[in-house]
Design an enzyme around this catalytic site. Structure first.
Site, PDB file in Angstrom:
ATOM      1  CD  GLU A 205      -2.349  -7.593   2.992  1.00 37.86           C
ATOM      2  OE1 GLU A 205      -2.057  -6.421   2.674  1.00 37.86           O
ATOM      3  OE2 GLU A 205      -2.962  -7.880   4.033  1.00 37.86           O
TER       4      GLU A 205
ATOM      5  N   GLY B  88       0.545  -4.980   0.967  1.00 33.16           N
ATOM      6  CA  GLY B  88      -0.626  -5.069   0.095  1.00 33.16           C
ATOM      7  C   GLY B  88      -0.319  -5.758  -1.233  1.00 33.16           C
TER       8      GLY B  88
ATOM      9  CD  GLU C  63       1.493  -5.407   5.797  1.00 35.24           C
ATOM     10  OE1 GLU C  63       2.337  -6.293   6.040  1.00 35.24           O
ATOM     11  OE2 GLU C  63       0.774  -5.420   4.785  1.00 35.24           O
TER      12      GLU C  63
ATOM     13  CB  ALA D 225      -0.880  -0.017   1.240  1.00 37.32           C
TER      14      ALA D 225
HETATM   15  N1  COA Z   1       4.560   3.259  -0.634  1.00 37.98           N
HETATM   16  C1  COA Z   1       4.924   4.428  -1.165  1.00 37.98           C
HETATM   17  N2  COA Z   1       6.061   4.610  -1.863  1.00 37.98           N
HETATM   18  C2  COA Z   1       6.859   3.535  -1.990  1.00 37.98           C
HETATM   19  C3  COA Z   1       6.553   2.275  -1.464  1.00 37.98           C
HETATM   20  C4  COA Z   1       5.327   2.168  -0.752  1.00 37.98           C
HETATM   21  N3  COA Z   1       4.914   1.006  -0.224  1.00 37.98           N
HETATM   22  N4  COA Z   1       7.546   1.422  -1.742  1.00 37.98           N
HETATM   23  C5  COA Z   1       8.459   2.120  -2.450  1.00 37.98           C
HETATM   24  N5  COA Z   1       8.043   3.401  -2.598  1.00 37.98           N
HETATM   25  C6  COA Z   1       8.735   4.493  -3.288  1.00 37.98           C
HETATM   26  C7  COA Z   1       9.888   5.053  -2.478  1.00 37.98           C
HETATM   27  O1  COA Z   1       9.410   5.979  -1.513  1.00 37.98           O
HETATM   28  C8  COA Z   1      10.713   5.694  -3.560  1.00 37.98           C
HETATM   29  O2  COA Z   1      10.093   6.899  -3.941  1.00 37.98           O
HETATM   30  P1  COA Z   1      10.991   8.229  -4.166  1.00 37.98           P
HETATM   31  O3  COA Z   1      11.940   7.853  -5.279  1.00 37.98           O
HETATM   32  O4  COA Z   1      10.001   9.278  -4.551  1.00 37.98           O
HETATM   33  O5  COA Z   1      11.698   8.473  -2.876  1.00 37.98           O
HETATM   34  C9  COA Z   1      10.529   4.718  -4.741  1.00 37.98           C
HETATM   35  O6  COA Z   1       9.324   3.994  -4.476  1.00 37.98           O
HETATM   36  C10 COA Z   1      11.674   3.732  -4.875  1.00 37.98           C
HETATM   37  O7  COA Z   1      11.804   3.047  -3.631  1.00 37.98           O
HETATM   38  P2  COA Z   1      13.192   2.944  -2.828  1.00 37.98           P
HETATM   39  O8  COA Z   1      12.858   2.732  -1.376  1.00 37.98           O
HETATM   40  O9  COA Z   1      14.072   4.103  -3.155  1.00 37.98           O
HETATM   41  O10 COA Z   1      13.799   1.618  -3.467  1.00 37.98           O
HETATM   42  P3  COA Z   1      14.838   0.634  -2.773  1.00 37.98           P
HETATM   43  O11 COA Z   1      15.312  -0.274  -3.867  1.00 37.98           O
HETATM   44  O12 COA Z   1      15.875   1.364  -2.003  1.00 37.98           O
HETATM   45  O13 COA Z   1      13.982  -0.235  -1.727  1.00 37.98           O
HETATM   46  C11 COA Z   1      12.060  -1.465  -0.987  1.00 37.98           C
HETATM   47  C12 COA Z   1      12.965  -1.064  -2.175  1.00 37.98           C
HETATM   48  C13 COA Z   1      10.868  -2.257  -1.540  1.00 37.98           C
HETATM   49  C14 COA Z   1      12.871  -2.367  -0.025  1.00 37.98           C
HETATM   50  C15 COA Z   1      11.595  -0.214  -0.246  1.00 37.98           C
HETATM   51  O14 COA Z   1      11.060   0.696  -1.202  1.00 37.98           O
HETATM   52  C16 COA Z   1      10.537  -0.457   0.791  1.00 37.98           C
HETATM   53  O15 COA Z   1      10.836  -0.958   1.876  1.00 37.98           O
HETATM   54  N6  COA Z   1       9.279  -0.110   0.493  1.00 37.98           N
HETATM   55  C17 COA Z   1       8.177  -0.222   1.409  1.00 37.98           C
HETATM   56  C18 COA Z   1       7.699  -1.648   1.493  1.00 37.98           C
HETATM   57  C19 COA Z   1       6.603  -1.789   2.543  1.00 37.98           C
HETATM   58  O16 COA Z   1       6.818  -1.588   3.725  1.00 37.98           O
HETATM   59  N7  COA Z   1       5.400  -2.137   2.076  1.00 37.98           N
HETATM   60  C20 COA Z   1       4.270  -2.368   2.926  1.00 37.98           C
HETATM   61  C21 COA Z   1       3.455  -1.142   3.048  1.00 37.98           C
HETATM   62  S1  COA Z   1       2.089  -1.439   4.107  1.00 37.98           S
END
Ligand code: COA
Length: 265
Positions: free
Chosen positions: A119, A116, A139, A71
């Site tokens: 999910e 999500g 989460e 999400a």
């Molecule tokens: N919601 C909103 N934005 C997200 C996102 C999410 N769930 N997951 C990634 N993004 C965005 C980042 O904020 C970033 O945006 P920006 O360039 O404007 O700063 C872009 O996507 C790229 O992500 P980034 O974190 O820079 O890539 P990474 O390769 O360093 O890391 C992940 C990848 C997947 C490990 C990391 O993005 C992450 O942990 N995301 C969240 C995952 C999560 O907790 N999901 C459950 C949500 S309930």
């Protein structure tokens, strides 16, 4: 939120014969699910459910990095109690739309499937992952719990031990580990994933469309029933398919040593 299927912003719908390829298309945000994306996916899956020319649906993510990274955290960060419930309900409705779809739905997990995103994959009928994919429910590391059905579907699919390990640590697993615990049905090299999943989808499309829908219903509804009620449901659905034009064609094709020609739009 009203969605115009002819001008989708965050979702791409491509038809390839009887296959529909649904791609979440926000690669700059790793295909994170905001309200617009959830509404578009919901509208697309609803339309495909009622489209007789669609035989199977493949769900995947744009770009090489992510299937769906969860999400949209920037939306979640601002939510209050009412928004939070609305958000969970919208996501849950989408998972039900996927799960109850009459067509087989296959997840092609091409990268991160987190929160999500996992999910959504859990609501699909079968899941295939690229070797490089990471799957998890992180989460609790954000101070929330899975809200789009993850606590329920992961436990039902993989058992409470695996579900609680993933949910309580928040740590993702590799595609190979996901395969080992039954979370995915197969693992492919990243460059081969989509072609392989399409081939499996086409195999399903080659089968009787009503038989597919009723077999899916028997399994999907049956897991919530006692064995006795589940067998009664199976017998009812078996009765429903008996003497249909589809059944007659399937039987005739076997006896005449030819491929069946299913009735489709
Ligand atoms: N919601 C909103 N934005 C997200 C996102 C999410 N769930 N997951 C990634 N993004 C965005 C980042 O904020 C970033 O945006 P920006 O360039 O404007 O700063 C872009 O996507 C790229 O992500 P980034 O974190 O820079 O890539 P990474 O390769 O360093 O890391 C992940 C990848 C997947 C490990 C990391 O993005 C992450 O942990 N995301 C969240 C995952 C999560 O907790 N999901 C459950 C949500 S309930």
């Amino acid at each position: 939120m009203t969605v115009d299927l002819n001008s989708l912003q965050n979702v791409q719908l491509v038809r390839e014969g009887h296959l529909a390829i649904v791609t979440v298309n926000r690669p700059a945000k790793l295909n994170a699910l905001d309200g617009q994306t959830i509404a578009e996916l919901d509208a697309v899956f609803a339309a495909l459910d009622g489209d007789a020319s669609c035989g199977a649906i493949v769900l995947t993510g744009a770009g090489e990095k992510a299937f769906i990274a969860g999400a949209d955290i920037s939306v979640l960060a601002k939510q209050g109690v009412l928004d939070g419930s609305d958000n969970a309900r919208a996501g849950q409705q989408l998972t039900l739309r996927i799960e109850n779809n009459k067509k087989p739905v296959l997840a092609a997990i091409n990268g991160f499937a987190l929160g999500g995103g996992l999910e959504m994959a859990l609501a699909c009928d079968v899941r295939f992952a690229a070797k490089t994919a990471k799957l998890g429910l992180p989460e609790v590391s954000l101070g929330i719990l899975p809200g789009y059905g993850g606590t329920q579907r992961l436990a039902r699919l993989c058992g409470t031990g695996t579900a609680l390990q993933l949910i309580l640590t928040g740590d993702p697993v590799t595609a190979d580990e996901a395969m080992r615990v039954g979370l995915v049905n197969g693992v492919f090299e990243p460059g081969e994933l989509l072609a392989q999943v399409k081939a499996i989808a086409l195999k399903m499309v080659s089968r009787g469309p009503q038989a597919l829908a009723l077999a899916k219903q028997a399994v999907r509804r049956g897991v919530h029933l006692s064995m006795q009620d589940g067998l009664a449901l199976e017998a009812d659905l078996f009765g429903a398919i008996s003497s249909t034009a589809e059944m007659k064609e399937g039987m005739a094709a076997f006896l005449e040593k030819r491929k069946p020609s299913w009735l489709r739009a």
